[in-house]
Design an enzyme around this catalytic site. Structure first.
Site, mmCIF file in Angstrom:
data_model
loop_
_atom_site.group_PDB
_atom_site.id
_atom_site.type_symbol
_atom_site.label_atom_id
_atom_site.label_comp_id
_atom_site.label_asym_id
_atom_site.label_seq_id
_atom_site.Cartn_x
_atom_site.Cartn_y
_atom_site.Cartn_z
ATOM 1 N N ASP A 175 -5.012 -6.213 -1.779
ATOM 2 C CA ASP A 175 -3.592 -6.291 -2.117
ATOM 3 C C ASP A 175 -3.376 -5.584 -3.445
ATOM 4 O OD1 ASP A 175 -0.797 -7.427 -2.372
ATOM 5 O OD2 ASP A 175 -1.479 -8.574 -0.651
ATOM 6 N N HIS B 224 -3.174 -2.108 -3.214
ATOM 7 C CA HIS B 224 -1.768 -1.750 -3.048
ATOM 8 C C HIS B 224 -1.154 -1.181 -4.317
ATOM 9 C CE1 HIS B 224 -1.244 -4.660 0.627
ATOM 10 N NE2 HIS B 224 -2.258 -3.811 0.761
#
Length: 423
Positions: A246, A269
């Site tokens: 993430d 991310h």
């Protein structure tokens, strides 16, 4: 910690709920002693010994290496002794693997505590043992966590129980290292590995230094953010390598005076500000500097995200990115004011988030998506004061061309690739 970063991202509860969680953790640890159990082993007996000259060695307090015997009691007793001692206190975690359940390190302490992590702490995989997080440190000043050891969340054993990609009100798995209301703290040298959820969360802390840290989890591991912070100020992150499933770093509402330098991100991310506006009474984000960083094959690069139907009136401002290298990062520069994970928003909602005074300088390299720059601002509150200076990121693919999408963004471009000079 206002934000849960899902693959389709959602947000954490507000501060009132978080404080309630803190109290539950305190009560549960007081009654349970931070016990953890593994079906294959019995808990070790606590040594109950005192610290020797200000040094608390967990093996002298009953901890047994090998990664099979529950050492929670010994580690918790080491904290109690160190926190209760005056002057400089040290908790020694020697080389070896030590299995532990939930740990609650609560202050204020009488002296200054250093946790010397030379060995590895392994989190129990028995989720029934957790009330909230794995290692939670609350109201401790001048804390140092250092060493070459690892905090291993043993996430692969429980990632399959994460349902947050399917439903918004999912059960949150334990974060690995949570620092709440910690001032003048340092985390250095250690590795955080395979957290069940976030690897590190920094909440309502002041003057924190995070340096020379490694954070590692597979790129497809759910919600394993590297470092998340919220309602904090004076946070410095330097010379740190993060590869997770993430956000590598996420900066939540109420955060100010953050300096991020020398960070390598990927997989992950990207380095994100937000999400912003999910809950009422969120505070501004301001004075954020990101310099000399590299993003490698991340699914986003430098990202600011806010809900279109934001419930808070807040501003993100004074944000500066400089000397950033992209290595096939997707969406290298993105401001997304229409962020809506899992389609839970009202798309026609009125935006209440202002983004202004954002600068991108010397951002170079390659993009895995044709859109190297995406400024997707609100038509109701356009982004203002956005500047791009020497932004030269090119699409690395063969089937399209480099492009920029700039909607409702006001500012200027200087020395950029002509395809990116959309301001």
């Amino acid at each position: 910690m206002q934000e849960t970063k899902l693959p389709g991202k959602m947000a954490f509860p507000n501060n009132t709920v978080l404080r309630a969680i803190f109290l539950l953790v305190l009560v549960s640890v007081a009654h349970a002693g931070g016990k953890a159990k593994e079906s294959s082993s019995a808990p070790a007996e606590g040594g109950g010994g005192s610290c020797d000259g200000g040094t608390c060695d967990i093996t002298k307090m009953g901890a047994t290496a090998g990664g099979k015997t529950d050492c929670t009691k010994a580690v918790q007793e080491a904290w109690t002794s160190a926190c209760g001692g005056t002057g400089k206190q040290k908790i020694m975690i020697p080389k070896g693997d030590f299995l532990v359940g939930p740990l609650n390190f609560t202050g204020p302490c009488k002296g200054d505590v250093t946790i010397q992590l030379d060995g590895n702490l392994l989190a129990t995989t028995d989720l029934s043992q957790y009330k909230a997080n794995w290692i939670e440190i609350l109201r401790v000043d001048n804390l140092v966590i250092t060493g070459k050891g690892k905090l291993d969340g043993q996430g692969p054993a429980v990632w399959g129980k994460n349902s947050c990609a399917k439903k918004y009100d999912c059960k949150i798995l334990p974060n690995s290292l949570v620092l709440d209301f910690v001032n003048n703290g340092e985390v250095s040298g250690i590795t955080l590995l395979n957290s069940k959820f976030f690897h590190m969360n920094v909440f309502q802390c002041k003057d924190m230094v995070i340096k020379d840290v490694t954070v590692t989890a597979p790129g497809d591991s759910p919600n394993t953010d590297g470092i998340h912070m919220g309602d904090s100020s004076g946070v410095t992150i330097s010379n740190t390598v993060i590869g997770v499933g993430d956000d590598c770093i996420s900066i939540g509402p109420g955060t100010t005076k953050v300096n991020i330098t020398g960070v390598t991100c990927g997989p992950g991310h990207g380095i994100s500000i937000g999400s912003l506006g999910r809950y009422k009474d969120e505070k501004d984000v301001t004075d954020i500097t990101v310099k000399d960083c590299t993003l490698k094959k991340s699914t986003n690069g430098l990202r600011i995200k806010a809900y279109e139907d934001a419930k808070s009136v807040l501003t993100a401002s004074k944000i500066h990115y400089e000397n950033i290298k992209m290595e096939d990062a997707a969406n290298p520069i993105i401001i997304d004011m229409k962020y809506c994970p899992n389609k839970i928003c009202t798309a026609s909602g009125d935006s209440k988030v202002t983004v202004k005074d954002v600068s991108f300088k010397n951002v170079t390299g390659t993009s895995s998506t044709p859109e190297a720059v995406s400024l997707l601002c609100s038509d109701k509150i356009p982004c203002s004061g956005v500047t791009m200076d020497n932004v030269k990121v090119e699409y690395s693919g063969k089937n399209n061309k480099t492009m920029a999408v700039c909607n409702n963004a006001k500012g200027s471009s200087t020395g950029c690739l002509k395809e990116l000079a959309c301001l």
